[in-house]
Design a protein around this motif. Structure first.
Motif, PDB file in Angstrom:
ATOM      1  N   ASN A   1      37.415  39.045  44.976  1.00 31.00           N
ATOM      2  CA  ASN A   1      37.758  40.247  45.739  1.00 31.00           C
ATOM      3  C   ASN A   1      36.625  40.571  46.720  1.00 31.00           C
ATOM      4  O   ASN A   1      35.731  41.361  46.407  1.00 31.00           O
ATOM      5  N   PRO A   2      36.662  39.974  47.905  1.00 29.16           N
ATOM      6  CA  PRO A   2      35.542  40.150  48.854  1.00 29.16           C
ATOM      7  C   PRO A   2      35.250  41.614  49.195  1.00 29.16           C
ATOM      8  O   PRO A   2      34.094  41.998  49.358  1.00 29.16           O
ATOM      9  N   VAL A   3      36.281  42.433  49.286  1.00 25.75           N
ATOM     10  CA  VAL A   3      36.046  43.831  49.656  1.00 25.75           C
ATOM     11  C   VAL A   3      35.252  44.545  48.564  1.00 25.75           C
ATOM     12  O   VAL A   3      34.439  45.428  48.842  1.00 25.75           O
ATOM     13  N   SER A   4      35.449  44.142  47.334  1.00 22.68           N
ATOM     14  CA  SER A   4      34.749  44.752  46.212  1.00 22.68           C
ATOM     15  C   SER A   4      33.332  44.209  46.084  1.00 22.68           C
ATOM     16  O   SER A   4      32.376  44.970  45.891  1.00 22.68           O
ATOM     17  N   SER A   5      33.178  42.901  46.205  1.00 22.99           N
ATOM     18  CA  SER A   5      31.834  42.323  46.058  1.00 22.99           C
ATOM     19  C   SER A   5      30.923  42.786  47.199  1.00 22.99           C
ATOM     20  O   SER A   5      29.727  43.007  46.995  1.00 22.99           O
ATOM     21  N   ALA A   6      31.486  42.934  48.400  1.00 22.23           N
ATOM     22  CA  ALA A   6      30.677  43.434  49.516  1.00 22.23           C
ATOM     23  C   ALA A   6      30.153  44.830  49.191  1.00 22.23           C
ATOM     24  O   ALA A   6      28.984  45.154  49.458  1.00 22.23           O
ATOM     25  N   TYR A   7      31.009  45.648  48.599  1.00 14.73           N
ATOM     26  CA  TYR A   7      30.591  47.005  48.255  1.00 14.73           C
ATOM     27  C   TYR A   7      29.480  46.992  47.197  1.00 14.73           C
ATOM     28  O   TYR A   7      28.476  47.699  47.314  1.00 14.73           O
TER      29      TYR A   7
ATOM     30  N   TRP B   1      24.194  41.923  55.904  1.00 13.02           N
ATOM     31  CA  TRP B   1      24.835  41.204  54.817  1.00 13.02           C
ATOM     32  C   TRP B   1      26.342  41.171  55.009  1.00 13.02           C
ATOM     33  O   TRP B   1      26.974  40.133  54.832  1.00 13.02           O
ATOM     34  N   LEU B   2      26.912  42.303  55.350  1.00 13.12           N
ATOM     35  CA  LEU B   2      28.365  42.347  55.502  1.00 13.12           C
ATOM     36  C   LEU B   2      28.821  41.417  56.605  1.00 13.12           C
ATOM     37  O   LEU B   2      29.835  40.739  56.511  1.00 13.12           O
TER      38      LEU B   2
ATOM     39  N   ARG C   1      45.597  38.443  53.842  1.00 12.23           N
ATOM     40  CA  ARG C   1      45.401  39.411  52.764  1.00 12.23           C
ATOM     41  C   ARG C   1      44.923  40.738  53.335  1.00 12.23           C
ATOM     42  O   ARG C   1      44.193  40.768  54.328  1.00 12.23           O
TER      43      ARG C   1
ATOM     44  N   ASP D   1      43.256  44.547  51.935  1.00  8.50           N
ATOM     45  CA  ASP D   1      42.692  45.308  50.818  1.00  8.50           C
ATOM     46  C   ASP D   1      42.401  46.729  51.274  1.00  8.50           C
ATOM     47  O   ASP D   1      41.844  46.926  52.353  1.00  8.50           O
TER      48      ASP D   1
ATOM     49  N   LEU E   1      40.410  49.945  49.655  1.00  7.53           N
ATOM     50  CA  LEU E   1      39.544  50.276  48.522  1.00  7.53           C
ATOM     51  C   LEU E   1      38.995  51.692  48.656  1.00  7.53           C
ATOM     52  O   LEU E   1      38.660  52.140  49.752  1.00  7.53           O
TER      53      LEU E   1
ATOM     54  N   SER F   1      37.291  51.641  52.186  1.00 10.99           N
ATOM     55  CA  SER F   1      36.990  50.382  52.868  1.00 10.99           C
ATOM     56  C   SER F   1      38.316  49.638  53.022  1.00 10.99           C
ATOM     57  O   SER F   1      39.088  49.542  52.064  1.00 10.99           O
TER      58      SER F   1
ATOM     59  N   LEU G   1      40.027  46.041  54.480  1.00 13.94           N
ATOM     60  CA  LEU G   1      39.747  44.680  54.955  1.00 13.94           C
ATOM     61  C   LEU G   1      41.070  43.948  55.167  1.00 13.94           C
ATOM     62  O   LEU G   1      41.904  43.893  54.251  1.00 13.94           O
TER      63      LEU G   1
ATOM     64  N   TYR H   1      34.581  50.431  57.016  1.00  9.80           N
ATOM     65  CA  TYR H   1      33.925  50.932  55.807  1.00  9.80           C
ATOM     66  C   TYR H   1      33.289  52.282  56.117  1.00  9.80           C
ATOM     67  O   TYR H   1      32.690  52.455  57.178  1.00  9.80           O
TER      68      TYR H   1
ATOM     69  N   GLN I   1      35.446  51.831  41.512  1.00  9.75           N
ATOM     70  CA  GLN I   1      36.183  51.207  42.615  1.00  9.75           C
ATOM     71  C   GLN I   1      37.650  51.137  42.208  1.00  9.75           C
ATOM     72  O   GLN I   1      37.976  50.700  41.104  1.00  9.75           O
TER      73      GLN I   1
ATOM     74  N   PHE J   1      41.214  49.708  44.070  1.00  6.65           N
ATOM     75  CA  PHE J   1      41.743  49.126  45.300  1.00  6.65           C
ATOM     76  C   PHE J   1      43.054  48.382  45.065  1.00  6.65           C
ATOM     77  O   PHE J   1      43.354  47.933  43.961  1.00  6.65           O
TER      78      PHE J   1
END
Lengths: 83, 422
Positions: free
Chosen positions: A52-58, B37-38, B57, B59, B61, B76, B78, B94, B415, B417
């Protein structure tokens, strides 16, 4: 720069380039020790480094904001070739 | 950088009350690092699959962090979409909404403050043969901080797709501003830049039918105004040694860090996965850090996936950090940012994923609902709770500066999402 020095440097660069090409071409001939039909487990979503990239980024954001260390947290790959 | 709990000892002197506006900067150097990083994450995300572009995909969140007197929450979003199996675009929005009354804010005498950070990221990927090229751009803005980052990445599959090598480079430019402590307006005379460079290489290797490993190296260099214009260090009050006074922090103008991480995932004999990782970190400020993580992922039936993980982090302090300096301007560089102190943190995570619309619904191929909870405990070894020495000397809880109890706090991170594949 003297011509002889320039030539030497060129020769070293060409040799290095040739070596890289040789190594990479040799890589293409390596027999995969895990066959494509043996990669069912690796293809399972639970084996993903970053499901889950959106979660790991957070979460990286959360830690990086509160800790002195940083970097080398991105998932560099799976190398699975499953798809 | 609207996200950082770490507070800022804002204001020039302990006895000077600092307004809330002056505290908004609490987090600066990290906000741009997060953008860096992002950006890299967006640029390199497709590499996780080797020579395959990421799936279509979306997402959405909601995140919430509560701890140490700080609450940070926001959305957030994505979205990733590929075209002709050769190109892919991604976009991320975000937001951090911050409400902070951290220990640093309390010690400075200021009141709780609110602020917001918005961040936009765009990514583009191009797949050619077994090579993926990635570009990304991220823009982050706060009322007194701007950060822009561009990133380039390349990945190559080798050895029958059992090996993936990746390389990446990011370049960031930040602008640090300062708000007036009384009016809250941006000081037009204060505008400091930061330049950032990040270099990454990585290799991912399938070792067996059930084991995959990942090795990554990243070098980051910053140059510019790296300290927080509002934050202060503290030193022994020359008028009363039981008390302290505050002075503006001074950091070096350059920092270079090196991080190496090794991660692995193992598919168990039944359908479940174990993962573990270690990261070694060192930098030119004298900070050394180790991060360990281990986790377990367990599907239940076709719809559910549960996971649990434990993370342990420990670091040594920066060379120029001190909880309490002996005197004002004791050395060239002075810091009392608790993120630069000696401390450890422990994180326990639990999470659940429920998959719906497994057979598809209209344009949706499948979807998931996800809930994650992390509990983080921070324990500082040389950052003391200065609130005790701010109490009246007659108060039985009063402690002289330098003898206060060590600080520590716990944080809850939520979290929730929804993801859909289309």
């Amino acid at each position: 720069m003297r011509p002889i020095v320039r030539m030497k440097r060129r020769a070293v660069a060409c040799s290095a380039g040739a070596l890289v090409v040789l190594v990479l071409s040799a890589c293409g001939n390596v027999e995969p020790w895990v066959k494509p039909y043996e990669r069912q487990a690796l293809a399972d979503p639970i084996m993903s480094f970053d499901r889950n990239p959106v979660s790991s980024a957070y979460m990286h954001h959360v830690f990086e904001a509160r800790e002195g260390a940083r970097g080398a947290v991105g998932s560099a790959g799976g190398g699975c070739g499953c798809n | 950088m609207a996200d950082t709990t770490m507070g800022a000892l804002n204001g020039a002197y302990a006895w000077a009350r600092v307004s809330a506006a002056s505290l908004r900067r609490d987090r600066l150097r990290r906000s741009s690092m997060v953008a860096l990083w992002l950006c890299a994450a967006v640029a390199l995300s497709p590499l996780a699959r080797g020579a395959v572009l990421p799936e279509d995909r979306a997402d959405v969140l909601y995140h919430r962090y509560e701890g140490g007197g700080v609450t940070i929450h926001g959305p957030s979003v994505l979205v990733r979409k590929k075209m002709a199996e050769k190109y892919a675009v991604s976009a991320n929005y975000y937001m951090d909404m911050v409400s902070s009354a951290s220990i640093d804010v309390e010690v400075s005498g200021a009141s709780r403050y609110e602020e917001e950070r918005d961040q936009y990221s765009l990514g583009f990927d191009y797949l050619r043969g077994k090579t993926t090229y990635s570009l990304a751009y991220t823009n982050s803005s706060e009322n007194d901080y701007q950060a822009e980052t561009a990133s380039f990445g390349i990945s190559q599959d080798l050895f029958g797709d059992l090996t993936t090598i990746t390389m990446g480079f990011s370049r960031g430019e930040d602008i640090v501003r300062k708000r007036d402590t009384i009016s809250g307006r941006v000081d037009p005379g204060f505008r400091e830049p930061i330049d950032r460079w990040s270099y990454r290489v990585g290799v991912s290797q399938v070792l067996t039918r059930t084991l995959v490993m990942n090795l990554g190296l990243e070098v980051i260099t910053d140059e510019g105004y790296l300290n927080n214009p509002y934050r202060s260090y503290r030193y022994v009050n020359p008028g009363d040694e039981r008390l302290f006074a505050l002075g503006g922090e001074v950091y070096p103008r350059t920092r270079t860090s090196n991080a190496v991480a090794l991660n692995a995932r193992y598919f168990l004999p039944y359908r479940a996965a174990l993962h573990g990782g270690y990261r070694f970190f060192t930098d030119t400020w004298g900070i050394g850090a180790d991060t360990f993580e281990i986790g377990y992922t367990h599907p239940l039936g076709a719809e559910w996936i549960f996971e649990a993980a434990y993370r342990y982090y420990t670091q040594s302090r920066a060379d120029f950090y001190s909880d309490l300096f002996e005197r004002r301007d004791e050395q060239n560089f002075l810091a009392r940012d608790k993120e630069l102190s000696t401390f450890k943190s422990q994180t326990l995570r639990i999470g659940a994923t429920y998959e719906f619309a497994r057979s598809g619904w209209r344009f949706v191929k499948k979807g998931t609902v996800n809930l994650f909870y992390d509990r983080i405990e921070f324990d500082y070894d040389d950052f003391r709770d200065a609130r005790y020495s701010l109490l009246p000397a007659s108060d039985p809880r009063f402690r002289a500066a330098g003898t206060e109890p060590l600080y520590g706090f716990g944080a809850n991170v939520f979290q929730a999402f929804v993801s859909i594949w289309f």
